[in-house]
Design a protein around this motif. Structure first.
Motif, PDB file in Angstrom:
ATOM      1  N   ALA A  95       0.819  -1.217   0.000  1.00  0.00           N
ATOM      2  CA  ALA A  95       0.000   0.000   0.000  1.00  0.00           C
ATOM      3  C   ALA A  95       0.850   1.264   0.000  1.00  0.00           C
ATOM      4  CB  ALA A  95      -0.931  -0.003   1.205  1.00  0.00           C
ATOM      5  N   LEU A  96       2.164   1.108   0.114  1.00  0.00           N
ATOM      6  CA  LEU A  96       3.126   2.215   0.063  1.00  0.00           C
ATOM      7  C   LEU A  96       2.922   3.194   1.214  1.00  0.00           C
ATOM      8  CD1 LEU A  96       2.946   2.959  -3.793  1.00  0.00           C
ATOM      9  CD2 LEU A  96       4.498   1.398  -2.594  1.00  0.00           C
ATOM     10  N   SER A  97       2.505   2.685   2.353  1.00  0.00           N
ATOM     11  CA  SER A  97       2.265   3.554   3.518  1.00  0.00           C
ATOM     12  C   SER A  97       3.506   3.694   4.399  1.00  0.00           C
ATOM     13  CB  SER A  97       1.096   3.019   4.340  1.00  0.00           C
ATOM     14  OG  SER A  97       1.371   1.721   4.833  1.00  0.00           O
ATOM     15  N   ARG A  98       4.391   2.696   4.401  1.00  0.00           N
ATOM     16  CA  ARG A  98       5.601   2.746   5.229  1.00  0.00           C
ATOM     17  C   ARG A  98       6.795   3.055   4.324  1.00  0.00           C
ATOM     18  NH1 ARG A  98       3.193  -1.982   7.031  1.00  0.00           N
ATOM     19  NH2 ARG A  98       4.945  -3.287   6.332  1.00  0.00           N
ATOM     20  N   VAL A  99       6.954   4.310   4.010  1.00  0.00           N
ATOM     21  CA  VAL A  99       7.963   4.752   3.043  1.00  0.00           C
ATOM     22  C   VAL A  99       9.346   4.719   3.680  1.00  0.00           C
ATOM     23  CG1 VAL A  99       8.728   6.667   1.592  1.00  0.00           C
ATOM     24  CG2 VAL A  99       6.284   6.185   1.843  1.00  0.00           C
ATOM     25  N   VAL A 100      10.310   4.145   2.958  1.00  0.00           N
ATOM     26  CA  VAL A 100      11.691   4.083   3.460  1.00  0.00           C
ATOM     27  C   VAL A 100      12.646   4.906   2.606  1.00  0.00           C
ATOM     28  CG1 VAL A 100      11.346   1.819   4.525  1.00  0.00           C
ATOM     29  CG2 VAL A 100      12.173   1.960   2.159  1.00  0.00           C
ATOM     30  N   ALA A 101      12.279   5.238   1.387  1.00  0.00           N
ATOM     31  CA  ALA A 101      13.150   6.046   0.522  1.00  0.00           C
ATOM     32  C   ALA A 101      12.300   6.695  -0.553  1.00  0.00           C
ATOM     33  CB  ALA A 101      14.240   5.187  -0.113  1.00  0.00           C
ATOM     34  N   ARG A 102      12.699   7.902  -0.964  1.00  0.00           N
ATOM     35  CA  ARG A 102      11.999   8.577  -2.057  1.00  0.00           C
ATOM     36  C   ARG A 102      12.945   9.591  -2.674  1.00  0.00           C
ATOM     37  NH1 ARG A 102       7.146  10.460   1.273  1.00  0.00           N
ATOM     38  NH2 ARG A 102       6.187  10.435  -0.794  1.00  0.00           N
ATOM     39  N   GLY A 103      12.607  10.027  -3.872  1.00  0.00           N
ATOM     40  CA  GLY A 103      13.429  11.015  -4.549  1.00  0.00           C
ATOM     41  C   GLY A 103      12.890  11.286  -5.931  1.00  0.00           C
ATOM     42  N   SER A 104      13.667  11.973  -6.745  1.00  0.00           N
ATOM     43  CA  SER A 104      13.296  12.227  -8.134  1.00  0.00           C
ATOM     44  C   SER A 104      14.512  12.025  -9.012  1.00  0.00           C
ATOM     45  CB  SER A 104      12.735  13.641  -8.309  1.00  0.00           C
ATOM     46  OG  SER A 104      13.744  14.604  -8.048  1.00  0.00           O
ATOM     47  N   HIS A 105      14.265  11.772 -10.274  1.00  0.00           N
ATOM     48  CA  HIS A 105      15.335  11.457 -11.218  1.00  0.00           C
ATOM     49  C   HIS A 105      14.974  12.042 -12.582  1.00  0.00           C
ATOM     50  CE1 HIS A 105      18.883   8.997 -12.262  1.00  0.00           C
ATOM     51  NE2 HIS A 105      18.308   8.896 -13.439  1.00  0.00           N
ATOM     52  N   PRO A 106      15.927  12.669 -13.275  1.00  0.00           N
ATOM     53  CA  PRO A 106      15.632  13.218 -14.595  1.00  0.00           C
ATOM     54  C   PRO A 106      15.622  12.130 -15.664  1.00  0.00           C
ATOM     55  CG  PRO A 106      17.917  13.662 -14.040  1.00  0.00           C
ATOM     56  CD  PRO A 106      17.312  12.983 -12.842  1.00  0.00           C
ATOM     57  N   ALA A 107      14.526  12.039 -16.402  1.00  0.00           N
ATOM     58  CA  ALA A 107      14.445  11.127 -17.549  1.00  0.00           C
ATOM     59  C   ALA A 107      14.727  11.957 -18.797  1.00  0.00           C
ATOM     60  CB  ALA A 107      13.062  10.485 -17.629  1.00  0.00           C
ATOM     61  N   SER A 108      15.827  11.671 -19.469  1.00  0.00           N
ATOM     62  CA  SER A 108      16.266  12.498 -20.590  1.00  0.00           C
ATOM     63  C   SER A 108      15.951  11.836 -21.923  1.00  0.00           C
ATOM     64  CB  SER A 108      17.773  12.757 -20.500  1.00  0.00           C
ATOM     65  OG  SER A 108      18.495  11.572 -20.764  1.00  0.00           O
ATOM     66  N   ALA A 109      15.713  12.675 -22.922  1.00  0.00           N
ATOM     67  CA  ALA A 109      15.510  12.161 -24.277  1.00  0.00           C
ATOM     68  C   ALA A 109      16.748  11.435 -24.768  1.00  0.00           C
ATOM     69  CB  ALA A 109      15.152  13.313 -25.214  1.00  0.00           C
ATOM     70  N   THR A 110      17.921  11.844 -24.298  1.00  0.00           N
ATOM     71  CA  THR A 110      19.180  11.211 -24.708  1.00  0.00           C
ATOM     72  C   THR A 110      19.162   9.717 -24.440  1.00  0.00           C
ATOM     73  OG1 THR A 110      20.381  13.249 -24.226  1.00  0.00           O
ATOM     74  CG2 THR A 110      21.683  11.225 -24.394  1.00  0.00           C
ATOM     75  N   LEU A 111      18.576   9.336 -23.303  1.00  0.00           N
ATOM     76  CA  LEU A 111      18.488   7.919 -22.939  1.00  0.00           C
ATOM     77  C   LEU A 111      17.062   7.405 -23.045  1.00  0.00           C
ATOM     78  CD1 LEU A 111      20.977   7.672 -19.933  1.00  0.00           C
ATOM     79  CD2 LEU A 111      21.325   6.969 -22.299  1.00  0.00           C
ATOM     80  N   GLY A 112      16.328   7.901 -24.037  1.00  0.00           N
ATOM     81  CA  GLY A 112      14.993   7.386 -24.304  1.00  0.00           C
ATOM     82  C   GLY A 112      14.013   7.595 -23.172  1.00  0.00           C
ATOM     83  N   HIS A 113      14.247   8.639 -22.357  1.00  0.00           N
ATOM     84  CA  HIS A 113      13.411   8.901 -21.183  1.00  0.00           C
ATOM     85  C   HIS A 113      13.327   7.686 -20.256  1.00  0.00           C
ATOM     86  CE1 HIS A 113      12.006  12.166 -23.923  1.00  0.00           C
ATOM     87  NE2 HIS A 113      12.067  12.864 -22.803  1.00  0.00           N
ATOM     88  N   SER A 114      14.445   6.970 -20.163  1.00  0.00           N
ATOM     89  CA  SER A 114      14.511   5.858 -19.211  1.00  0.00           C
ATOM     90  C   SER A 114      14.980   6.364 -17.860  1.00  0.00           C
ATOM     91  CB  SER A 114      15.460   4.767 -19.724  1.00  0.00           C
ATOM     92  OG  SER A 114      16.783   5.267 -19.868  1.00  0.00           O
ATOM     93  N   VAL A 115      14.669   5.616 -16.831  1.00  0.00           N
ATOM     94  CA  VAL A 115      15.019   5.964 -15.459  1.00  0.00           C
ATOM     95  C   VAL A 115      15.714   4.763 -14.834  1.00  0.00           C
ATOM     96  CG1 VAL A 115      14.140   6.597 -13.183  1.00  0.00           C
ATOM     97  CG2 VAL A 115      13.062   7.539 -15.246  1.00  0.00           C
ATOM     98  N   HIS A 116      16.913   4.996 -14.308  1.00  0.00           N
ATOM     99  CA  HIS A 116      17.655   3.980 -13.573  1.00  0.00           C
ATOM    100  C   HIS A 116      18.061   4.600 -12.240  1.00  0.00           C
ATOM    101  CE1 HIS A 116      18.070   2.703 -17.780  1.00  0.00           C
ATOM    102  NE2 HIS A 116      18.260   1.484 -17.320  1.00  0.00           N
ATOM    103  N   VAL A 117      17.424   4.161 -11.169  1.00  0.00           N
ATOM    104  CA  VAL A 117      17.665   4.721  -9.845  1.00  0.00           C
ATOM    105  C   VAL A 117      18.264   3.641  -8.950  1.00  0.00           C
ATOM    106  CG1 VAL A 117      16.638   5.753  -7.789  1.00  0.00           C
ATOM    107  CG2 VAL A 117      15.759   6.352 -10.053  1.00  0.00           C
ATOM    108  N   ALA A 118      19.486   3.856  -8.484  1.00  0.00           N
ATOM    109  CA  ALA A 118      20.100   2.951  -7.518  1.00  0.00           C
ATOM    110  C   ALA A 118      19.710   3.414  -6.116  1.00  0.00           C
ATOM    111  CB  ALA A 118      21.609   2.946  -7.684  1.00  0.00           C
TER     112      ALA A 118
END
Length: 521
Positions: A95-118
């Motif tokens: 249910a995503l109620s006990r959040v342990v990590a969050r953030g934002s990441h830029p999805a660029s056209a250069t990489l096909g608007h892909s997102v890779h978050v470690a």
């Protein structure tokens, strides 16, 4: 009567039906391509997260989260800003109620608007749930798991390979999604660079091969259109290697002129953009990736997973001094063998390691596999023997059929000691040899290769592997019909390896199951 995708395409071509042509045919608009894909069973998630979500490369305190924004999945270009901020969230509950990590990441056209978050700072051996948000929309909720640390009572994982979209539906991935697993290993041929064909070297004029970055992006997007594949990605973290069809059939990564190198670069980038793969070269989200595949990952004290790259660094086949690993990767592998911990050692290996002669005293059946690099194979396996490393299990794809082999440093010498076991898994959908061929040639291969214990080539599916401190088991899962997206999954047979004892044995409860070759034990 059920029809697979290949049959639908043939029937459509004869009838001239636009909505049943190959979706990547030249001249189709994105809307027409989507219509054609849907006619072949493709169903996408809501935009912009049409391609779903995934996670990969789990470590004890970290996992890689992936998505790609593609509002029009089969378009050559996406109608998106150059940079889109994508929010991500990780929680301890669905249910995503006990959040342990969050953030934002830029999805660029250069990489096909892909997102890779470690994501770091997670607890070892723990399940988490995650979601992405962008452009006012939320993705589906994915589930992942970090690698264990310390003592582990059990590790359970699946292996899949060879999933030609035009050859059938991904009921095998539907089965994988439903399994109780720690992770999935994909062993290559995630896509095929051609469409419906009569063979690997013959392309239909309506199904052009892939050459450009846009071509490969669209190919990956078509494959992600099978909902079962997206379900499997959303259910478990994946480790990935690749084989040849991610670029082109039977390629060598170190040969070829400028046109091939450009094509390979496009294929590698599109592969990275569409996979939950952790790659340091593009960690900042802006640089172009140069994916490094080979790595060692541990699941507590029980299992060491070694992922191999058998394409990027190889020479041509059948050369004196030829290499399938490349000098750097070979040195790395031998060093790891020398320092191996006391655990199960699993090599994720895209093409068959074991020798496969066509008959007694005959030549090798295929030298695109390790049989084309026999000196290096003997060198590496002799190093395993001399190092004293035990409990080696090699899991392999590529063949579209199931094999179980004893591994020996010298396959031509039956007095050479058994040092491990290789399990080659059925394909997800990619066409195998005919039942007649298998019936005739299973015994021929068995007699010509004394280390070959088992061969079954009439089915499709995946393997589930289970390791405990005492035993390693391989369960051969098969689907009833690749023409049916909801095909049931059953266990064809199981093999076991006892800890500290080289060599496998078939489970007595399943030893009467159909096969084209079994060696008496």
């Amino acid at each position: 009567m059920r029809l697979n995708r290949r049959d639908l395409l043939k029937a459509a071509g004869a009838a001239g039906a636009l909505n049943l042509v190959w979706p990547l045919s030249a001249g189709l608009s994105p809307a027409q391509a989507l219509e054609a894909a849907q006619a072949l069973g493709a169903v996408y998630d809501p935009a912009p997260f049409t391609l779903g979500v995934g996670s990969g490369d789990p470590q004890p305190g970290s996992v890689l989260l992936w998505t790609r924004l593609a509002p029009e999945p089969l378009a050559a270009e996406q109608a998106l800003p150059d940079i889109v901020e994508v929010e991500w969230l990780v929680a301890e509950d669905p249910a995503l109620s006990r959040v342990v990590a969050r953030g934002s990441h830029p999805a660029s056209a250069t990489l096909g608007h892909s997102v890779h978050v470690a994501v770091h700072g997670l607890a070892p051996g723990t399940r988490y749930w995650y979601v992405f948000r962008a452009l006012g929309k939320s993705s589906r909720v994915g589930r992942t798991k970090t690698a264990a640390a310390g003592p582990v009572p059990r590790v359970r994982f699946a292996a899949a390979n060879c999933q030609a979209f035009h050859d059938g539906f991904y009921a095998a991935h539907r089965g994988i999604a439903a399994e109780d697993l720690d992770f999935v290993v994909h062993l290559g041929d995630y896509i095929y660079e051609h469409g419906p064909v009569g063979g690997d070297h013959v392309r239909d004029h309506d199904a052009p091969a892939t050459f450009t970055l846009a071509d490969y992006r669209r190919r990956h997007a078509l494959y992600k259109g099978d909902p079962s594949l997206r379900d499997a990605h959303a259910a478990h973290p994946w480790y990935l290697t690749w084989d040849d069809h991610e670029v082109v059939n039977d390629y060598s990564g170190t040969t070829g002129g400028a046109p091939f190198l450009k094509r390979r670069s496009a294929a590698y980038q599109a592969w990275y953009e569409n996979q939950p793969h952790r790659d340091a070269s593009a960690a900042g989200g802006a640089g172009l990736p140069d994916p490094e595949i080979h790595r060692v990952r541990r699941w507590g004290d029980l299992l060491e997973l070694t992922v191999l790259d058998l394409r990027s660094y190889r020479s041509a086949q059948n050369l004196i001094g030829g290499t399938i690993l490349g000098a750097q990767q070979k040195g790395w592998l031998k060093q790891n063998v020398s320092a191996a911990p006391d655990s199960w050692h699993v090599w994720a290996n895209s093409i068959m390691l074991s020798q496969l002669r066509s008959r007694v005293g005959g030549g090798y059946m295929f030298t695109d596999q390790w049989d084309g690099f026999t000196a290096e194979r003997k060198e590496v396996l002799t190093h395993v023997l001399n190092s004293g490393m035990e409990d080696l299990v090699v899991v392999t794809g590529d063949w579209h059929s199931a094999f179980v082999d004893d591994i020996r440093p010298d396959f031509d010498n039956t007095a050479s000691p058994v040092i491990g076991t290789e399990f080659t898994a059925h394909s997800v959908t990619s066409g195998a040899y005919s039942a007649d061929w298998n019936r005739t040639n299973g015994p021929v291969m068995g007699r010509g290769n004394p280390h070959l214990k088992y061969f079954e080539g009439n089915r499709y599916g995946y393997d589930v592997y289970e390791a405990t401190p005492a035993r390693f088991s391989a369960h051969l899962r098969v689907i009833a019909d690749r023409r049916d997206p909801n095909s049931p999954v059953t266990t064809l047979t199981s093999f076991h390896i006892d800890r500290g004892v080289a060599g496998s044995y078939e489970d007595p409860a399943t030893k009467s199951s159909p096969a084209q070759w079994r060696r008496d034990q």
